[in-house]
Design a protein around this motif. Structure first.
Motif, PDB file in Angstrom:
ATOM      1  N   MET A   1     -29.389  -5.096 -26.647  1.00 58.94           N
ATOM      2  CA  MET A   1     -28.995  -3.901 -27.399  1.00 58.94           C
ATOM      3  C   MET A   1     -27.541  -4.033 -27.872  1.00 58.94           C
ATOM      4  SD  MET A   1     -31.494  -1.669 -27.518  1.00 58.94           S
ATOM      5  CE  MET A   1     -30.706  -0.079 -27.698  1.00 58.94           C
ATOM      6  N   LEU A   2     -27.297  -3.523 -29.057  1.00 50.09           N
ATOM      7  CA  LEU A   2     -25.947  -3.545 -29.597  1.00 50.09           C
ATOM      8  C   LEU A   2     -25.087  -2.487 -28.917  1.00 50.09           C
ATOM      9  CD1 LEU A   2     -27.009  -3.704 -33.345  1.00 50.09           C
ATOM     10  CD2 LEU A   2     -26.012  -5.586 -32.040  1.00 50.09           C
ATOM     11  N   ASP A   3     -23.821  -2.816 -28.657  1.00 51.52           N
ATOM     12  CA  ASP A   3     -22.931  -1.804 -28.105  1.00 51.52           C
ATOM     13  C   ASP A   3     -22.310  -1.008 -29.251  1.00 51.52           C
ATOM     14  OD1 ASP A   3     -20.656  -3.172 -29.096  1.00 51.52           O
ATOM     15  OD2 ASP A   3     -20.459  -4.340 -27.257  1.00 51.52           O
ATOM     16  N   GLU A   4     -21.526   0.024 -28.903  1.00 48.25           N
ATOM     17  CA  GLU A   4     -21.007   0.927 -29.924  1.00 48.25           C
ATOM     18  C   GLU A   4     -20.054   0.228 -30.894  1.00 48.25           C
ATOM     19  OE1 GLU A   4     -22.074   4.004 -30.567  1.00 48.25           O
ATOM     20  OE2 GLU A   4     -23.543   3.509 -29.019  1.00 48.25           O
ATOM     21  N   GLN A   5     -19.219  -0.685 -30.383  1.00 46.64           N
ATOM     22  CA  GLN A   5     -18.304  -1.404 -31.251  1.00 46.64           C
ATOM     23  C   GLN A   5     -19.055  -2.306 -32.225  1.00 46.64           C
ATOM     24  OE1 GLN A   5     -15.256  -1.023 -31.881  1.00 46.64           O
ATOM     25  NE2 GLN A   5     -14.734  -2.868 -33.037  1.00 46.64           N
ATOM     26  N   GLU A   6     -20.081  -2.982 -31.735  1.00 42.63           N
ATOM     27  CA  GLU A   6     -20.890  -3.844 -32.596  1.00 42.63           C
ATOM     28  C   GLU A   6     -21.589  -3.034 -33.687  1.00 42.63           C
ATOM     29  OE1 GLU A   6     -21.886  -7.290 -29.251  1.00 42.63           O
ATOM     30  OE2 GLU A   6     -23.269  -5.608 -29.580  1.00 42.63           O
ATOM     31  N   LYS A   7     -22.103  -1.865 -33.327  1.00 47.60           N
ATOM     32  CA  LYS A   7     -22.747  -1.001 -34.316  1.00 47.60           C
ATOM     33  C   LYS A   7     -21.764  -0.582 -35.409  1.00 47.60           C
ATOM     34  CE  LYS A   7     -26.043   1.010 -31.030  1.00 47.60           C
ATOM     35  NZ  LYS A   7     -26.431   2.240 -30.298  1.00 47.60           N
ATOM     36  N   LYS A   8     -20.551  -0.235 -35.000  1.00 43.16           N
ATOM     37  CA  LYS A   8     -19.526   0.187 -35.958  1.00 43.16           C
ATOM     38  C   LYS A   8     -19.197  -0.935 -36.932  1.00 43.16           C
ATOM     39  CE  LYS A   8     -14.841   2.107 -36.129  1.00 43.16           C
ATOM     40  NZ  LYS A   8     -13.684   2.563 -35.297  1.00 43.16           N
ATOM     41  N   ILE A   9     -19.069  -2.162 -36.411  1.00 41.11           N
ATOM     42  CA  ILE A   9     -18.761  -3.313 -37.261  1.00 41.11           C
ATOM     43  C   ILE A   9     -19.884  -3.553 -38.265  1.00 41.11           C
ATOM     44  CG2 ILE A   9     -18.465  -5.834 -37.247  1.00 41.11           C
ATOM     45  CD1 ILE A   9     -17.119  -5.435 -34.452  1.00 41.11           C
ATOM     46  N   LEU A  10     -21.118  -3.510 -37.809  1.00 45.62           N
ATOM     47  CA  LEU A  10     -22.258  -3.776 -38.688  1.00 45.62           C
ATOM     48  C   LEU A  10     -22.376  -2.739 -39.797  1.00 45.62           C
ATOM     49  CD1 LEU A  10     -24.878  -4.806 -35.989  1.00 45.62           C
ATOM     50  CD2 LEU A  10     -23.772  -6.310 -37.650  1.00 45.62           C
ATOM     51  N   VAL A  24     -31.318   2.080 -39.586  1.00 43.81           N
ATOM     52  CA  VAL A  24     -31.028   0.659 -39.796  1.00 43.81           C
ATOM     53  C   VAL A  24     -30.725  -0.028 -38.477  1.00 43.81           C
ATOM     54  CG1 VAL A  24     -29.377  -0.960 -40.819  1.00 43.81           C
ATOM     55  CG2 VAL A  24     -30.253   0.953 -42.177  1.00 43.81           C
ATOM     56  N   LEU A  25     -29.956   0.628 -37.631  1.00 46.98           N
ATOM     57  CA  LEU A  25     -29.600   0.034 -36.339  1.00 46.98           C
ATOM     58  C   LEU A  25     -30.826  -0.181 -35.464  1.00 46.98           C
ATOM     59  CD1 LEU A  25     -26.306   1.986 -35.570  1.00 46.98           C
ATOM     60  CD2 LEU A  25     -26.519  -0.459 -36.053  1.00 46.98           C
TER      61      LEU A  25
END
Length: 217
Positions: A1-10, A24-25
């Protein structure tokens, strides 16, 4: 699972900005964040998955040529996209290499996931086309800088089109890439140094002023 920082970057990347984030996430959570050591190739002629990547952390560079004649086309930083040009190409051959300059983490999105995202979200299709159009403009400007004008104009254009402020391209490779003689290349180096546009330290070249480089092109 993506963490919150990774989601923000994407969701701030060129492909996924201004989209239905949560939906999308959900699809991007099916993809894998891969990690690469410094010097490792993420994509290359030998490593060519049908996939697209987004840099989560670290720095990478886009290379073209052979080990004996290698040109750094651009640098990639957090949030940058790679592999988009080749994802839907008919050729199985990856035309550039993506090399980790530092330890890198990147989300690798298989083609089947991108197929679904593009079919489902028109805004992603528009973002994709916009990104490809900008890359075409970039490459055309790069070609112009390599092929037109005097030696100093070509050299200034080369440094302007590089997304990094330091480079270590050997003089012989650079002269060949710019199609100018070694003597002309060294005179161009001297002129740009005297103007305060660049600094040379052996093979390492640092851009000091892009504004001064711009005056030559």
């Amino acid at each position: 699972m993506l963490d919150e920082q990774e989601k923000k970057i994407l969701l701030s990347s060129a492909l996924f900005k201004n989209t239905h984030g949560d939906a999308v996430l959900g699809d991007l959570n099916l993809c894998k964040v891969c990690r690469y050591q410094k010097g490792a190739y993420i994509f290359s002629r030998e490593v060519n998955p049908r996939a697209l990547g987004i840099l989560i952390s670290g720095t990478a560079q886009v290379e073209k040529g052979t080990p004996d004649h290698l040109i750094v086309m651009s640098r990639l930083i957090q949030g940058d996209v790679f592999g988009a040009v080749s994802l839907y190409a008919s050729s199985e051959r990856y035309v550039t290499g993506i090399k980790a300059v530092t330890p890198v983490a990147a989300l690798i999105i298989p083609k089947r996931i991108m197929d679904k995202l593009i079919r489902t979200y028109p805004e992603i299709a528009v973002n994709y086309l916009t990104y490809l159009s900008e890359r075409i403009y970039f490459l055309n400007r790069r070609i112009d800088s390599f092929t037109g004008g005097s030696a100093v104009q070509r050299l200034a254009g080369y440094f302007l089109m590089s997304e990094a402020d330091t480079t270590g391209v050997p003089a012989a490779h650079l002269a060949s890439a710019l199609d100018i003689g070694r003597a002309s290349l060294y005179r161009a180096f001297e002129e740009l140094e005297q103007a305060g546009a660049i600094r040379r330290d052996g093979k390492l070249i640092t851009v000091l002023s892009r504004e001064k480089l711009q005056q030559y092109v």
